[in-house]
Design an enzyme around this catalytic site. Structure first.
Site, PDB file in Angstrom:
ATOM      1  N   GLY A  24     -10.461   6.246  -6.956  1.00  0.00           N
ATOM      2  CA  GLY A  24      -9.714   5.040  -7.315  1.00  0.00           C
ATOM      3  C   GLY A  24      -8.417   4.894  -6.560  1.00  0.00           C
ATOM      4  O   GLY A  24      -7.436   4.354  -7.094  1.00  0.00           O
ATOM      5  N   LEU A  45       0.813  -1.207   0.000  1.00  0.00           N
ATOM      6  CA  LEU A  45       0.000   0.000   0.000  1.00  0.00           C
ATOM      7  C   LEU A  45       0.854   1.268   0.000  1.00  0.00           C
ATOM      8  O   LEU A  45       2.036   1.231   0.388  1.00  0.00           O
ATOM      9  CB  LEU A  45      -0.922   0.014   1.230  1.00  0.00           C
ATOM     10  N   SER A  46       0.250   2.368  -0.408  1.00  0.00           N
ATOM     11  CA  SER A  46       0.915   3.661  -0.288  1.00  0.00           C
ATOM     12  C   SER A  46       1.212   3.924   1.190  1.00  0.00           C
ATOM     13  O   SER A  46       0.359   3.729   2.054  1.00  0.00           O
ATOM     14  CB  SER A  46      -0.001   4.764  -0.838  1.00  0.00           C
ATOM     15  N   ASP A  52       6.566   6.351  -8.615  1.00  0.00           N
ATOM     16  CA  ASP A  52       6.352   7.786  -8.784  1.00  0.00           C
ATOM     17  C   ASP A  52       7.383   8.392  -9.733  1.00  0.00           C
ATOM     18  O   ASP A  52       7.060   9.234 -10.582  1.00  0.00           O
ATOM     19  CB  ASP A  52       6.417   8.497  -7.432  1.00  0.00           C
ATOM     20  N   ARG A  62      -3.162   1.453 -15.120  1.00  0.00           N
ATOM     21  CA  ARG A  62      -2.322   0.845 -14.083  1.00  0.00           C
ATOM     22  C   ARG A  62      -1.711  -0.450 -14.586  1.00  0.00           C
ATOM     23  O   ARG A  62      -0.548  -0.758 -14.315  1.00  0.00           O
ATOM     24  CB  ARG A  62      -3.149   0.584 -12.821  1.00  0.00           C
ATOM     25  N   SER A 122       1.532  -1.509  -7.316  1.00  0.00           N
ATOM     26  CA  SER A 122       1.164  -2.673  -8.154  1.00  0.00           C
ATOM     27  C   SER A 122       0.055  -3.492  -7.491  1.00  0.00           C
ATOM     28  O   SER A 122       0.302  -4.618  -7.050  1.00  0.00           O
ATOM     29  CB  SER A 122       2.389  -3.535  -8.454  1.00  0.00           C
TER      30      SER A 122
END
Length: 290
Positions: free
Chosen positions: A243, A121-122, A150, A167, A194
């Site tokens: 999203g 996750l971010s 990024d 994506r 991803s």
């Protein structure tokens, strides 16, 4: 053009199949020197007969014989035996083999090329661990390169959005670039959210078996959101980002990854400690030597 189908460098026109220098010893690469000092390295299979004659077989980069097909794609009778291919929308293309292959490059670097794919996750710490991993490996004398999600969207993937189809294309492109780095003998570290399992598996499939090392940053959503280093979770909760993975778009954790990095009894290891765990895996599996 000599008898083995290789256009020689100036001064090598006399190289003929079956006739090698009398002092040639059995080895995989024969370096032949012309009168003017130029050298041409030819990958050969030498079986000496004691009379200065030997069998010369042109080999593919992986060491397997080309057989009757010569290096330029033609047989000894001049017929083209290498049909053109179509891959996706690319037509009339042909893969060109080279005498220098991945093994040669790995021997030069004294390491094995691979792709370390860090997913999560971010805010889970992917980029931070990647940077520490790269630093430690560099200090060990190993060549690495980081493909940060990024960073790649600043250039290569700047034309892509965060919609599902874009994506998928983002991951496909990164996978292909990572494959090239791995083939160059580099330890490539890709760090991207991803989120979709099928896209990560597609990247795994284009690499040789074992060369795709999936690292899962197993950090709960609550922890990632509390960190929120870029303020993205706050924007997503406010409906300003649509999203966003973990909020209104799913993250599919790996089903069978090579390495999982997670907290131990509620305590998270330092980024360096997490990187060391990856390095232990690389050492154990022989990636830090040719």
């Amino acid at each position: 053009m000599n008898a083995v189908g290789i256009k020689p460098l100036p001064g090598f026109a006399t190289l003929r199949d079956g006739y090698l220098p009398g002092n040639a010893k059995a080895r995989s690469v024969l370096r032949i020197t012309a009168a003017d000092g130029l050298q041409q390295a030819v990958r050969v299979d030498v079986n000496g007969t004691g009379n200065g004659k030997a069998k010369l077989d042109t080999l593919k980069p992986n060491g397997s014989p080309l057989g009757s097909i010569l290096a330029n794609g033609f047989t000894s009778n001049g017929k083209n035996q290498s049909p053109l291919s179509r891959i996706g929308n690319s037509t009339n293309i042909k893969w060109h083999e080279c005498l220098i292959d991945k093994i040669d490059r790995q021997n030069l670097l004294n390491q094995k090329g691979c792709v370390i794919w860090i997913t999560g996750l971010s805010g889970s710490g992917k980029s931070t661990v990647a940077c520490h991993l790269s630093k430690i490996l560099t200090q060990m004398g190993k060549l690495t390169y980081i493909l940060d999600g990024d960073n790649l969207r600043h250039g290569l993937n700047s034309d892509l959005s965060f919609k599902a189809e874009d994506r998928a294309e983002n991951i496909r492109r990164v996978g292909e670039v990572a494959k090239l780095f791995s083939d160059a003998g580099v330890i490539c570290i890709a760090c991207l959210i991803s989120p979709y399992r099928r896209d990560r598996e597609a990247c795994r499939k284009i690499l040789p078996n074992g060369d795709f090392i999936e690292v899962f940053m197993d950090v709960p959503l609550g922890v990632c959101e509390s960190r929120d280093p870029k303020g993205l979770y706050k924007l997503a909760r406010a409906g300003k980002i649509k999203g966003f993975t973990g909020i209104d778009d799913p993250y599919e954790p790996p089903a069978n990854c090579e390495i999982t990095l997670k907290c131990d009894n509620g305590i998270y290891a330092s980024p360096s400690a997490m990187a060391e765990k990856v390095i232990c895996y690389l050492e154990y599996n022989g990636y830090l030597q040719a």
